[in-house]
Design an enzyme around this catalytic site. Sequence first.
Site: not given
Lengths: 93, 483
Positions: B74, B149, B173
């Site tokens: 990420k 997210s 997320s």
Amino acid sequence: MDKKTVTTISYLSRLKIDGEKEEKIIKDLDNIIEFVDQLDDVDTSNIEPLTNPLEKTAKTRTDEVTAKNLKNELLEIAPSSNEDYFLVPRVVE
Amino acid sequence: MTIKYKTIKEIKSMISQNEISNIEIVQEVYKLIDENKHLNAFITLNEENSLKKAEVLDKSSSNLPLAGIPIAQKDLFCTKGIRTTCASNILNNFIPPYSATVIENLEKAGCISIGKTNMDEFAMGSSNETSFFGNVQNPWGQKLVPGGSSGGSASAIAAGIVPAASGTDTGGSIRQPASLCGISGLKPTYGRISRWGMIAFASSLDQAGPMARTAEDCAIMLNEMCSHDEKDTTSLNDKIPNFEDNLNNSLNGKKIGIVKDLDLSSLDNDVVAVYENSLKEFVSMGAELININLPNLSLSVPTYYVVAPAECSSNLSRFDGVKFGRRSENPKDLEELYIQTRSEGFGDEVKRRILIGSYVLSAGYYDAYYKKAQQVRRLIKNDFDSAFKNVDVIMTPTTRGPAFEMGSKGSDPIQMYLEDLFTISANLAGLPAMSIPNGNIDNKPIGLQIIGDFLNESTILNFAHMYQKVTNWHNYTPEGVRQ
């Protein structure tokens, strides 16, 4: 939430709100604050705030230097710098 | 041989059987990324370094636990020498001089960091629509959001590009995109994984975790991600178990908490049916359903939307255009430099949260909002403490429904905030929680959430793995059931 409050908190946040977006932002913030206002109805007398799920105090460690000096690497990624300092517009005339 | 839709465990076996070389794996990953460009799952690729590392691995036969496994990271984790943007314009040009502890841990275990995945800007969003680098597409449907997210990580796994990815979870997320993309994702106990080098959003809620096809792969990843780290004062120094040890434990007599206060009436009948079917599956494995009360659960979203913006407004004050990141051009003085840099650099959702944070922390409002929310946070945690005296895990749906269409939540931010209705409470209480695929609705996957007691990831993984041994939902891909 009104225009004056939004002006104050945007300054505290060092953010400028575009004129055209101002109305929408005031409305959004107003809705969000109204939404979180439901917490008001909860009885929290004698309840200690929970700031962190671990509730541990900061740990201490042996006083030994472990960090490497990254001065050059850090100055290199700055938007503006010289050999020793980060550079910003002149503050004192 | 292909690695598309394969698990970590399967790729490890392919490497050890000499069915595929490390270089072939990396080459195929970049071919898959290219074929799936429309997903917009990656912000920055790490192709040259990855090929080099694969070449080295091919020359030596490494026994490291993740040797040669391609993993997407990420773009919220700092990666030394590789651009790290947090999907924000303000970090558009940021190349960190160090790597996050979790990245170091994974790379020491032999993994190949393929690239940095797209996400909501500063992890603030539940649909990946707030990224400066554009929406990520869910491989299950052209117009569908992947959730957020950690949307890029979830999308890349669901499309079969990589077997696993790192994610972070502040209010859901990892779990919400896992649910919407049909993969498995675990948010560990707060403090289990070092936050050093993770770009901070809300420091008392943020936690990194694994995302993969299966619970077993999440256990393999988690084994390598955890460590005690002196550089993070909230990093726990508790014993780290081998998370693979208890995967196959019998569920006979184990107790599943079912939340009586959970209002499922707002959910589609299909969603409730999927949830109830998976509970039946656990009962048939010998587990027992116990009704529990979490009376303050409905307050978790409003509590979160005070605590998280407050911490975010404080954390994001470091982005001022002075020491790193993007700076606005030609400011007339220092004050204008700060204001212009931040106003140009942050997107609307990030600005909204900073403003809310400044408001609830400002003089005169601190007690009414911030302190009050922290008191309610304790009530929520107390509810969980009582519940876990009687049960091993708690189960809920992960999300209110399957993936929704881009733009469909309209312009009211609260509609998006409610996406995390079921996931947020675990962050507030610091508890580990996981989402695993447990059904399909109109050919769109959906997930089951399993919440565990403090430091009890092993029990969650045990339930998840046993479920995946008797069901097939984790093998569904957008192209059919994988073999």
